[in-house]
Design a protein around this motif. Structure first.
Motif, mmCIF file in Angstrom:
data_model
loop_
_atom_site.group_PDB
_atom_site.id
_atom_site.type_symbol
_atom_site.label_atom_id
_atom_site.label_comp_id
_atom_site.label_asym_id
_atom_site.label_seq_id
_atom_site.Cartn_x
_atom_site.Cartn_y
_atom_site.Cartn_z
ATOM 1 N N GLY A 104 0.817 -1.226 0.000
ATOM 2 C CA GLY A 104 0.000 0.000 0.000
ATOM 3 C C GLY A 104 0.843 1.265 0.000
ATOM 4 O O GLY A 104 0.292 2.366 -0.085
ATOM 5 N N ASP A 107 0.175 3.527 -2.974
ATOM 6 C CA ASP A 107 -1.116 4.229 -2.886
ATOM 7 C C ASP A 107 -0.991 5.417 -1.937
ATOM 8 O O ASP A 107 -1.579 6.480 -2.154
ATOM 9 C CB ASP A 107 -2.212 3.302 -2.332
ATOM 10 C CG ASP A 107 -2.551 2.208 -3.327
ATOM 11 O OD1 ASP A 107 -2.226 2.389 -4.516
ATOM 12 O OD2 ASP A 107 -3.101 1.178 -2.904
ATOM 13 N N GLY A 108 -0.228 5.210 -0.861
ATOM 14 C CA GLY A 108 -0.013 6.293 0.106
ATOM 15 C C GLY A 108 0.672 7.478 -0.547
ATOM 16 O O GLY A 108 0.241 8.615 -0.389
ATOM 17 N N TYR A 166 -1.714 9.326 -2.866
ATOM 18 C CA TYR A 166 -2.720 10.112 -2.138
ATOM 19 C C TYR A 166 -2.095 11.410 -1.618
ATOM 20 O O TYR A 166 -2.667 12.496 -1.702
ATOM 21 C CB TYR A 166 -3.256 9.294 -0.959
ATOM 22 C CG TYR A 166 -4.167 10.052 -0.026
ATOM 23 C CD1 TYR A 166 -5.507 10.246 -0.334
ATOM 24 C CD2 TYR A 166 -3.678 10.581 1.172
ATOM 25 C CE1 TYR A 166 -6.346 10.940 0.522
ATOM 26 C CE2 TYR A 166 -4.513 11.286 2.026
ATOM 27 C CZ TYR A 166 -5.849 11.461 1.701
ATOM 28 O OH TYR A 166 -6.666 12.148 2.551
ATOM 29 N N PHE A 171 -1.867 3.787 4.521
ATOM 30 C CA PHE A 171 -2.439 3.016 3.419
ATOM 31 C C PHE A 171 -2.158 1.529 3.532
ATOM 32 O O PHE A 171 -2.668 0.744 2.736
ATOM 33 C CB PHE A 171 -1.958 3.576 2.071
ATOM 34 C CG PHE A 171 -2.842 4.690 1.592
ATOM 35 C CD1 PHE A 171 -3.876 4.457 0.698
ATOM 36 C CD2 PHE A 171 -2.675 5.974 2.081
ATOM 37 C CE1 PHE A 171 -4.715 5.478 0.286
ATOM 38 C CE2 PHE A 171 -3.508 7.013 1.677
ATOM 39 C CZ PHE A 171 -4.527 6.758 0.773
ATOM 40 N N GLU A 192 -6.693 -0.874 5.633
ATOM 41 C CA GLU A 192 -7.836 -0.232 5.012
ATOM 42 C C GLU A 192 -8.529 0.741 5.969
ATOM 43 O O GLU A 192 -8.626 0.485 7.161
ATOM 44 C CB GLU A 192 -8.828 -1.306 4.600
ATOM 45 C CG GLU A 192 -9.332 -1.109 3.191
ATOM 46 C CD GLU A 192 -9.972 -2.391 2.695
ATOM 47 O OE1 GLU A 192 -11.192 -2.393 2.618
ATOM 48 O OE2 GLU A 192 -9.232 -3.367 2.437
ATOM 49 N N VAL A 200 -7.185 6.176 6.652
ATOM 50 C CA VAL A 200 -6.896 7.550 6.265
ATOM 51 C C VAL A 200 -7.981 8.478 6.796
ATOM 52 O O VAL A 200 -9.154 8.309 6.498
ATOM 53 C CB VAL A 200 -6.810 7.672 4.737
ATOM 54 C CG1 VAL A 200 -6.482 9.098 4.349
ATOM 55 C CG2 VAL A 200 -5.756 6.721 4.213
#
Ligand code: PFF
Length: 448
Positions: A188, A191-192, A195, A270, A273, A276
């Motif tokens: 993840g 993805d972090g 974002y 991230f 789930e 955030v």
């Protein structure tokens, strides 16, 4: 009266100033503000504020401090403008109020270090935050944090502040760099990063009236401007140092630490789930991170590392906040540093008690500092440097500088025109934002 101390080396000054700049603002507020205000789009506004307003304003404080070799209040008097001492007085009040709540958050960090060791927050991170953030535990940890701050300031500029920051600042770097590498291996992580850094211009466009004062306030706060810290610190400086070079180093390093903090925080969030946070209130960073640490592999150790970095960063900043009133009283009265630091520290600790009992009150201290005191204090200093003090201050910038006198000419005009206009606008937006929060205005009128 004992002789005034000076830094033992240029590196000592730079590390102390970096220590002041790098703090809760970089590691605790910056990543969350960026993420909730449009990611890379906010970052652009923030970086413009740091480099175009913060950096020249910092040089303004440096010239006042080094020229006068005095604390934030006496500096104006000794340059021949006694009536402007109120500007320094504003700094003393600002640093006092800021330290009062800053230390409470420092106390939370202490509780999270203990919680990382014992595993106390792993079961129910929300309940843990509730228990340690307001009430008797918060008052106690705030007192411990203030005691640590007082201890270092009481030891003096070289034996206390310089020595402590020489250890703390490199440790912050090593730890935060190590953590960033470690968390890049988490599932993840990418993805972090996206974002954190993907630009969302619509967020900025939708709330310009709120985001501009936040970005500028954050820029001033993170650079420790306005409250006379940089006046006090540069007053212990020799004439052969280049102020623009030192200032650039401080600003760049401070920005790198803030960016790096995001590279630690977002991969962690991230990795699990739903961690955030929607918005970045005072406690969300702590609860969101603690719940992530409770679920990811090696989370307790990463958590311990993270909160230790946060503690070092907070302490190396809080000492600068206590140094402002301490240097004022010591220079003014000739009292010994130790009892002065203890006496003032105890007063700050008392002023912080309401914020340790109620996070809502803490939020108010924070908002008043960001939206009002900080921009006002920086504005007053800029007007003084640009319009009131004579050429002695521009000359001071050239001493020891390899940037040439074109640089100081541009700087002087910049501080005369651009900075007051930019901060004046920000101040109006900041006051508006306070009025909206207090319910006096139902919606922003300017840029609404
Ligand atoms: N720069 C510190 C931070 O980013 O946490 C906070 C701070 C220190 C603000 C000193 C203002 C100041 F005078």
């Amino acid at each position: 009266m004992s002789e005034r101390e000076t830094w033992t080396s240029r590196v000592g000054f730079i590390l102390a100033a970096v220590g002041s700049a790098v703090g809760l603002g970089n590691i605790w507020s910056f990543p969350f503000q960026t993420a909730s205000n449009g990611g890379a789009a906010f970052l652009v506004v923030y970086l413009l504020a740091v480099f175009l307003i913060g950096f020249p304003a910092m040089l303004g404080e440096f010239v006042i401090g080094r020229r006068s070799e005095q604390n934030a209040v006496e500096a104006f008097r000794s340059l021949g403008f006694g009536e402007w001492s109120v500007a320094g007085g504003l700094g003393v009040v600002g640093s006092f109020v800021t330290l009062a709540f800053y230390s409470v958050v420092g106390g939370w960090v202490l509780s999270y270090i203990v919680g990382s060791v014992t595993g106390a927050y792993l079961g129910d991170p929300g309940a843990y935050f509730g228990a340690v953030s307001a009430g008797p535990i918060a008052v106690a940890t705030h007192a411990v944090f203030m005691a640590l701050t007082i201890g270092i300031v009481a030891l003096g500029v070289t034996d206390g502040i310089e020595r402590a920051t020489k250890v703390m600042v490199p440790a912050i770097f090593v730890l935060i760099g190590g953590l960033a590498v470690w968390v890049s291996t988490l599932d993840g992580a990418s993805d972090g990063y996206s974002y954190y850094l993907s630009p969302d211009v619509s967020v900025i466009a939708g709330d310009l009236a709120g985001i501009v004062p936040s970005a500028v306030g954050q820029a001033f706060f993170t650079l420790s401007l306005g409250f006379g810290v940089m006046i006090a610190y540069s007053s212990y400086l020799g004439r052969d140092d280049s102020l623009p070079a030192d200032g650039s180093a401080i600003v760049v390093v401070n920005t790198l630490v803030a960016l790096l903090a995001g590279f630690v925080v977002f991969p962690v969030l991230f990795a699990i789930e739903g961690a955030v946070p929607e918005s970045g209130g005072a406690g969300t960073a702590f609860t969101a991170l603690a719940s992530a640490f409770s679920q990811i592999p090696g989370g307790q150790a990463i958590g311990l590392g993270f909160f230790v970095v946060l503690l070092l960063a907070a302490l190396s900043s809080s000492i600068s906040l206590l140094e402002v009133p301490t240097s004022f009283v010591v220079d003014r009265t000739g009292y010994d540093r130790t009892p002065t630091a203890v006496g003032l520290g105890v007063l700050v600790a008392i002023a912080g008690v309401p914020t340790a009992l109620d996070t809502g009150i803490l939020g108010w201290y924070n908002d008043v500092v960001f939206n009002l005191l900080l921009p006002l204090a920086v504005l007053v200093i800029a007007v003084f440097v640009g319009w009131v003090a004579d050429d002695q201050l521009a000359e001071e910038l050239d001493l020891g500088s390899s940037f040439g006198d074109d640089f100081s000419t541009v700087w002087l005009w910049w501080i005369r025109i651009v900075i007051p206009v930019a901060i004046g606008g920000t101040l109006l937006l900041g006051i508006q934002s306070l009025l909206v929060k207090a319910g006096v205005l139902s919606a922003p009128v300017i840029l609404g």
